[in-house]
Scaffold this motif. Structure first.
Motif, short mmCIF file in Angstrom:
data_model
loop_
_atom_site.label_atom_id
_atom_site.label_comp_id
_atom_site.label_asym_id
_atom_site.label_seq_id
_atom_site.Cartn_x
_atom_site.Cartn_y
_atom_site.Cartn_z
N LEU A 1 46.13 59.64 26.53
CA LEU A 1 47.02 58.19 26.32
C LEU A 1 47.83 57.68 27.87
O LEU A 1 47.74 56.48 27.97
N TRP A 2 48.11 58.47 28.70
CA TRP A 2 48.40 58.19 29.78
C TRP A 2 47.48 57.43 30.54
O TRP A 2 47.82 56.38 31.25
N LEU A 3 46.32 58.05 30.56
CA LEU A 3 45.21 57.11 31.26
C LEU A 3 45.06 55.91 30.74
O LEU A 3 44.83 54.83 31.56
N ALA A 4 44.78 55.71 29.41
CA ALA A 4 44.82 54.54 28.83
C ALA A 4 45.90 53.39 29.22
O ALA A 4 45.65 52.50 29.56
N GLY A 5 47.28 54.15 29.33
CA GLY A 5 48.20 53.01 29.55
C GLY A 5 48.12 52.90 31.12
O GLY A 5 48.56 51.76 31.68
N GLY A 6 47.59 53.87 32.12
CA GLY A 6 47.48 53.48 33.42
C GLY A 6 46.38 52.09 33.57
O GLY A 6 46.54 51.28 34.44
N LEU A 7 45.35 52.42 32.74
CA LEU A 7 44.49 51.52 32.96
C LEU A 7 44.87 49.86 32.56
O LEU A 7 44.39 48.99 32.82
N VAL A 8 45.67 49.90 31.39
CA VAL A 8 46.18 48.69 30.87
C VAL A 8 46.95 48.22 31.94
O VAL A 8 46.95 46.80 32.33
N LEU A 9 47.79 48.97 32.56
CA LEU A 9 48.69 48.39 33.45
C LEU A 9 48.13 47.74 34.68
O LEU A 9 48.42 46.79 35.41
N ALA A 10 47.15 48.56 35.37
CA ALA A 10 46.28 48.23 36.53
C ALA A 10 45.78 46.60 35.91
O ALA A 10 45.58 45.79 36.90
N GLY A 11 45.08 46.70 35.09
CA GLY A 11 44.43 45.56 34.41
C GLY A 11 45.40 44.36 34.51
O GLY A 11 45.15 43.29 34.73
N LEU A 12 46.71 44.62 34.07
CA LEU A 12 47.67 43.41 33.88
C LEU A 12 47.91 43.12 35.31
O LEU A 12 48.18 41.95 35.60
N VAL A 13 48.19 44.05 36.46
CA VAL A 13 48.67 43.80 37.61
C VAL A 13 47.40 42.77 38.40
O VAL A 13 47.69 41.83 39.16
N VAL A 14 46.13 43.46 38.12
CA VAL A 14 45.01 42.39 38.60
C VAL A 14 45.26 41.09 37.90
O VAL A 14 44.77 40.08 38.60
N THR A 15 45.36 41.18 36.77
CA THR A 15 45.24 39.69 36.11
C THR A 15 46.44 38.72 36.50
O THR A 15 46.28 37.59 36.91
N LEU A 16 47.85 39.37 36.74
CA LEU A 16 48.88 38.50 37.15
C LEU A 16 48.40 38.25 38.73
O LEU A 16 48.88 36.96 39.12
N GLY A 17 47.97 39.04 39.49
CA GLY A 17 47.62 38.64 40.81
C GLY A 17 46.58 37.74 40.97
O GLY A 17 46.62 36.59 41.73
N ALA A 18 45.50 37.50 39.97
CA ALA A 18 44.40 36.58 40.02
C ALA A 18 44.92 35.09 39.63
O ALA A 18 44.73 34.32 40.27
N ALA A 19 46.01 35.60 38.70
CA ALA A 19 46.54 34.12 38.20
C ALA A 19 47.50 33.43 39.24
O ALA A 19 47.32 32.22 39.54
N GLN A 20 48.31 34.21 40.08
CA GLN A 20 49.09 33.73 41.06
C GLN A 20 48.14 33.27 42.14
O GLN A 20 48.51 32.12 42.79
N ALA A 21 47.29 33.80 42.48
CA ALA A 21 46.58 33.42 43.49
C ALA A 21 45.69 32.08 43.27
O ALA A 21 45.57 31.15 44.04
N ARG A 22 45.43 31.88 41.94
CA ARG A 22 44.93 30.87 41.34
C ARG A 22 46.02 29.49 41.53
O ARG A 22 45.38 28.58 41.68
N GLU A 23 47.27 29.96 41.13
CA GLU A 23 48.04 29.03 41.18
C GLU A 23 48.53 28.70 42.60
O GLU A 23 48.68 27.49 42.92
N ALA A 24 48.37 29.46 43.59
CA ALA A 24 48.70 29.29 45.04
C ALA A 24 47.84 28.34 45.85
O ALA A 24 47.84 27.99 46.62
N ALA A 25 46.56 28.74 45.21
CA ALA A 25 45.38 28.11 46.26
C ALA A 25 45.38 26.49 46.23
O ALA A 25 45.26 25.88 47.33
#
Length: 310
Positions: free
Chosen positions: A59-83
């Motif tokens: 359960l912790w591993l699944a939660g960590g993967l979900v959190l990492a995916g969320l961080v990567v998604t937010l970073g990509a969205a911010q980079a796309r908006e800042a470009a």
């Protein structure tokens, strides 16, 4: 194992035939040691308690993967908006640079036109002798464009600047294969020493007030940044000027730069060179010439009164 015979009532019990073999009897009755039984019980208990821990870890591993995916998604969205913002700011900056360059060119063209107008008015106002003298002074000061034969020196950085080894020219700020301000200073001074009448570096006319300096890796001539290759034009007798330049210390220095540090040098003689006027010249002080005495008026040093000649 043989069966024990039934015992009659009222009779004392008889001893077992295998009473003397109690050890073997115990071994046969209890084939599994108590230690093994206890170990097996502990393993069963551990298995029942391990299952919840494994589930929690997953359960912790699944939660960590979900959190990492969320961080990567937010970073990509911010980079796309800042470009687009970064690209727009870069375009605006480039546009400002181009506008400033165009304004500078327009102002320089206006300065040249005004200088030409001043020269024309000056020639009209002066007499022939004074005009010739003014043209000579302007030529020596670099205030007027000149044409004539001369020499052309093209000095450029080495082909592999980053791969050159250290040497006496390496002061920790640039590579030894790069042309520096002091190199151009020596070349220009050597041309003056050889008899050059006028000198330019990348179309920048040099005067008695000119300065060749460095700002980082850039070379400045009268506070104007230049980029390699550096083209040095010098007016004078082509063959004699080159021969005299080679005999100077600056000529030997330039040869050392070419042979030891790989700096590229091209030399040629030119029959028709045109050197522009120096744009940075300004009038610092001026005074009118004293009026010439009239031909019909005589002045005696001992008599303060003017005497009119007949």
């Amino acid at each position: 194992m043989c069966a024990m015979p039934e015992q009659e009532p009222g009779v004392a019990p008889r001893a077992r035939p295998d009473a003397s073999m109690s050890l073997l009897t115990t071994v046969m009755d209890n084939t599994l040691d108590e230690g093994y039984a206890q170990a097996a019980a502990r393993r069963r208990e551990a298995g029942r308690s391990e299952l919840p821990r494994t589930a929690r870890a997953k359960l912790w591993l699944a939660g960590g993967l979900v959190l990492a995916g969320l961080v990567v998604t937010l970073g990509a969205a911010q980079a796309r908006e800042a470009a687009p913002t970064v690209a727009r700011e870069r375009e605006e900056l480039l546009e400002r640079v181009h506008d400033g360059t165009r304004q500078l060119d327009d102002l320089q063209a206006r300065v040249d036109a005004l200088r030409s107008d001043v020269d024309a008015r000056q020639r009209v106002a002066l007499s022939d002798e004074d005009a010739e003298r003014a043209e000579l002074v302007a030529l020596l000061a670099g205030a007027s464009a000149v044409e004539g034969p001369g020499v052309k020196l093209v000095v450029d950085d080495a082909e592999d600047v980053a791969g050159t080894a250290g040497g006496p020219r390496d002061d920790g700020f640039a590579q030894t294969g790069r042309v520096r301000d002091r190199d151009l200073q020596r070349v220009v001074n050597g041309l003056w020493q050889a008899g050059a009448e006028a000198v330019t570096v990348n179309d920048q006319r040099l005067t008695a007030l000119s300065a060749i300096r460095a700002a980082g890796d850039a070379v400045l001539v009268d506070n104007r940044p230049l980029v390699p290759p550096y083209t040095v034009l010098a007016l004078g007798d082509p063959d004699g000027l080159l021969e005299a330049f080679d005999a100077t210390l600056a000529g030997h220095y330039l040869t050392t730069l070419r042979d030891d540090y790989g700096i590229r040098v091209e030399r040629s003689t030119e029959n028709g060179l045109r050197l522009p006027a120096a744009p940075s010249l300004t009038t610092r002080s001026a005074r009118p010439l004293p009026p010439e005495p009239d031909a019909g008026t005589l002045s005696h040093p001992e008599d303060p009164e003017e005497v009119t000649a007949p």
